[in-house]
Design an enzyme around this catalytic site. Structure first.
Site, PDB file in Angstrom:
ATOM      1  N   SER A  30       0.654  -1.121  -0.140  1.00 58.16           N
ATOM      2  CA  SER A  30       0.312  -0.142   0.030  1.00 58.16           C
ATOM      3  C   SER A  30       1.365   1.033   0.359  1.00 58.16           C
ATOM      4  CB  SER A  30      -1.053  -0.245   1.483  1.00 58.16           C
ATOM      5  OG  SER A  30       0.089   0.473   2.354  1.00 58.16           O
ATOM      6  N   THR A 162     -41.873  23.537 -10.237  1.00 54.03           N
ATOM      7  CA  THR A 162     -41.859  22.549  -9.806  1.00 54.03           C
ATOM      8  C   THR A 162     -42.154  21.576 -11.317  1.00 54.03           C
ATOM      9  OG1 THR A 162     -44.251  22.378  -9.549  1.00 54.03           O
ATOM     10  CG2 THR A 162     -43.007  23.343  -6.870  1.00 54.03           C
ATOM     11  N   HIS A 163     -41.712  20.655 -11.104  1.00 54.77           N
ATOM     12  CA  HIS A 163     -41.137  19.558 -12.095  1.00 54.77           C
ATOM     13  C   HIS A 163     -41.131  20.059 -13.550  1.00 54.77           C
ATOM     14  CE1 HIS A 163     -44.256  17.111 -10.045  1.00 54.77           C
ATOM     15  NE2 HIS A 163     -45.104  18.499  -9.403  1.00 54.77           N
ATOM     16  N   SER A 284     -15.551  24.578 -28.039  1.00 56.62           N
ATOM     17  CA  SER A 284     -16.124  23.678 -28.578  1.00 56.62           C
ATOM     18  C   SER A 284     -14.648  23.003 -29.804  1.00 56.62           C
ATOM     19  CB  SER A 284     -17.521  23.575 -29.332  1.00 56.62           C
ATOM     20  OG  SER A 284     -17.084  22.510 -30.552  1.00 56.62           O
ATOM     21  N   ASN A 292     -19.272  25.995 -23.303  1.00 60.66           N
ATOM     22  CA  ASN A 292     -19.579  24.808 -22.273  1.00 60.66           C
ATOM     23  C   ASN A 292     -19.050  25.159 -20.584  1.00 60.66           C
ATOM     24  OD1 ASN A 292     -20.630  23.351 -24.695  1.00 60.66           O
ATOM     25  ND2 ASN A 292     -18.980  22.669 -24.719  1.00 60.66           N
ATOM     26  N   GLU A 297     -20.306  20.698 -15.050  1.00 59.88           N
ATOM     27  CA  GLU A 297     -21.557  19.506 -15.709  1.00 59.88           C
ATOM     28  C   GLU A 297     -20.054  18.121 -14.854  1.00 59.88           C
ATOM     29  OE1 GLU A 297     -21.139  19.580 -20.214  1.00 59.88           O
ATOM     30  OE2 GLU A 297     -21.324  21.463 -19.888  1.00 59.88           O
ATOM     31  N   TYR A 324      -9.455  -7.138  12.926  1.00 54.41           N
ATOM     32  CA  TYR A 324      -8.763  -6.489  11.754  1.00 54.41           C
ATOM     33  C   TYR A 324      -8.478  -7.578  10.327  1.00 54.41           C
ATOM     34  CZ  TYR A 324      -5.049  -4.460   8.214  1.00 54.41           C
ATOM     35  OH  TYR A 324      -4.575  -3.847   7.298  1.00 54.41           O
ATOM     36  N   LYS A 332      -8.488   2.931   2.333  1.00 54.68           N
ATOM     37  CA  LYS A 332      -7.305   4.257   1.183  1.00 54.68           C
ATOM     38  C   LYS A 332      -8.304   5.085   0.731  1.00 54.68           C
ATOM     39  CE  LYS A 332      -4.245   2.367   5.117  1.00 54.68           C
ATOM     40  NZ  LYS A 332      -5.164   1.112   5.295  1.00 54.68           N
TER      41      LYS A 332
HETATM   42  N1  ARG Z   1      -1.379  -1.712   5.380  1.00 57.80           N
HETATM   43  C1  ARG Z   1      -2.259  -2.152   5.859  1.00 57.80           C
HETATM   44  C2  ARG Z   1      -3.323  -1.318   6.517  1.00 57.80           C
HETATM   45  O1  ARG Z   1      -3.482  -0.131   5.869  1.00 57.80           O
HETATM   46  C3  ARG Z   1      -1.630  -1.765   7.422  1.00 57.80           C
HETATM   47  C4  ARG Z   1      -2.274  -2.644   8.646  1.00 57.80           C
HETATM   48  C5  ARG Z   1      -1.321  -4.247   8.449  1.00 57.80           C
HETATM   49  N2  ARG Z   1      -1.323  -4.986   9.899  1.00 57.80           N
HETATM   50  C6  ARG Z   1      -1.469  -6.688   8.620  1.00 57.80           C
HETATM   51  N3  ARG Z   1      -1.975  -7.455  10.188  1.00 57.80           N
HETATM   52  N4  ARG Z   1      -1.480  -6.773   7.940  1.00 57.80           N
HETATM   53  O2  ARG Z   1      -4.525  -1.927   6.695  1.00 57.80           O
END
Ligand code: ARG
Length: 469
Positions: A30, A162-163, A284, A292, A297, A324, A332
């Site tokens: 990540s 309205t409408h 355009s 435009n 938009e 977890y 994220k």
């Molecule tokens: N990069 C992980 C996340 O965003 C961090 C936590 C990782 N935890 C684990 N037990 N692998 O969730």
């Protein structure tokens, strides 16, 4: 740069007999998006280290080294020199490895009594809290821009629909104030959500807490959290705070999208109520006459992706057993993109609203068409003693006749009007003007210019007060 964790370059690899493939590494990493949390990760680590030191879990020398190392890492990140490594999976392991390279054993002690599970939950909450505060300011700025325009147009008349059919005349200031109300509720929602974001997961460790004598209240105070999350399993696993933020963001974008739809319609040459400043429009490549309204938009379009992020997070959460799971790493990108979209949109809209030019005459002419005065003629008859349903019927009939003749009710002579009802007198003509109609709606929340001015003053007063955090 070599990792400080082990020869195999991974924090946990002593347990494994073969490395993961490059593809799996890329698939599970990540770092290339969560590096955005880096400064919050450092802030949380320092608060954790401070607590470890106060509690005698690490020594003062270690804490000093950690502070020194983190200060350097922060500088490296801020000037873009920090080398992020895919091999080190995420922002947390990258920073910890660099710290250990810089300061040695003290770096390896930082992770005592915590896990990446409570660490990442803490980082996201810190980051989201600051973004919520930023969004609160941007919502206020947009409301101020709308209030300025509403002030200039507290008596400008346009048809209310309205409408999408002409209904009754309203003032443009009143119309804009409807959006001020929407964005002010959006700001309230942000403040409310912030209370639940602002709770500390650290101390939950991987899921079950830790056997070290930690002081979670101290960490919470250092980081400005209002409270600590009171269940360790919940603290590391739930992302409902992110979901409700995305829900509130989707509502912000929904309001933006409704406004955008109106701006696009108003700017169509067939309606011609407003013009947007050129810097928000494009031409355009083939039709030389075109201007435009691209910004409204695209904002209308971007509403779709924010709605999508909300569904993504709900779906991400729905089947996860406690506590977890790696699934949560997928929270994220939707969250980041939601914030980026809302922030950019609100900034652009505040600027765009201040650059709107209003074609007062076009609005007025439109209000004079479509029998927008019909309700007021019915109300006039009611005030002269006629039951409302009968008045409605009579006026509906007069509209039909006028429409066949291609004229407005106000174009009829007194005699012609009296043919519909003898209750109609000469006083009708002043009442059936656009000004007469809007003036008469002077109760709280009404469209009369006096009420619009009052509502603007009230809204300004509310905005001048600092939000309660
Ligand atoms: N990069 C992980 C996340 O965003 C961090 C936590 C990782 N935890 C684990 N037990 N692998 O969730």
């Amino acid at each position: 740069m070599t990792s400080q964790f082990s020869k195999k370059n991974e924090a946990w690899s002593a347990r494994f007999s073969e490395p993961v493939s490059e593809l799996v590494k890329r698939y599970t990493a990540s770092v290339f998006f969560d590096k955005r949390l880096a400064l919050f990760d450092i802030e949380a680590s320092l608060a954790h280290a401070d607590m470890l030191c106060i509690q005698g879990i690490i020594c003062e020398q270690d804490f000093n080294d950690i502070q020194r190392g983190m200060a350097q890492i922060r500088r490296e990140i801020e000037c873009g020199k920090f080398e992020w490594q895919l091999d080190l999976e995420d922002v947390h392991l990258n920073i910890e490895a660099r710290l250990t390279l810089l300061i040695g054993n003290a770096g390896k002690r930082l992770h005592t009594g915590r896990s990446r599970n409570d660490q990442v939950a803490t980082d996201i909450r810190l980051w989201l809290r600051s973004e919520i505060d930023h969004i609160g300011i941007l919502l206020n700025n947009l409301q101020l821009a709308l209030l300025d325009l509403a002030t200039q147009h507290s008596s400008t008349v346009l048809p209310g629909f309205t409408h999408l059919q002409v209904a009754q005349p309203v003032t443009f200031g009143h119309h804009l104030l409807a959006y001020v109300e929407m964005f002010s509720r959006d700001a309230e929602r942000m403040i409310d959500i912030r209370r639940r974001v602002n709770r500390l997961p650290l101390g939950a460790a991987a899921l079950a807490g830790t056997s070290y004598p930690i002081d979670r209240e101290r960490v919470a105070r250092t980081l400005g959290f209002d409270e600590v999350c009171s269940n360790s399993l919940d603290a590391v696993s739930d992302r409902d705070f992110a979901i409700e933020f995305c829900a509130a963001a989707a509502i912000v974008m929904t309001h933006i999208s409704r406004f955008s739809e109106e701006l696009v319609l108003w700017m169509s040459p067939c309606i011609g109520f407003i013009d947007l400043a050129d810097r928000f429009c494009t031409g355009s490549s083939i039709m030389p006459q075109k201007k435009n309204p691209d910004v409204p938009e695209i904002a209308r379009g971007k509403t779709g992706r924010v709605n999508g992020h909300l569904i993504a997070l709900l779906t991400l959460m729905k089947s996860q057993p406690l506590a977890y799971n790696k699934d949560n790493q997928e929270d994220k990108e939707p969250l980041f993109d939601t914030v980026d979209t809302v922030v950019d949109t609100l900034r652009i809209f505040a600027d765009m609203v201040s650059g709107i030019s209003v074609h007062v005459e076009a609005m007025r002419n439109a209000a004079l068409q479509g029998f927008s005065t019909a309700t007021d003629l019915a109300d006039y008859l009611v005030k002269k003693g006629m039951p409302f349903r009968d008045a409605h019927e009579i006026v509906a009939y007069s509209v039909r006749i006028c429409s066949e003749r291609g004229i407005d009710i106000a174009d009829l002579s007194l005699e012609e009007l009296q043919a519909f009802s003898p209750l109609i007198g000469n006083d009708i003509f002043s009442l059936l003007t656009l000004e007469g109609i809007i003036e008469s709606r002077k109760h709280i929340g009404g469209t009369a210019p006096t009420q619009v001015k009052y509502a603007i003053a009230t809204a300004r007063e509310k905005l001048s007060k600092k939000p309660p955090y």
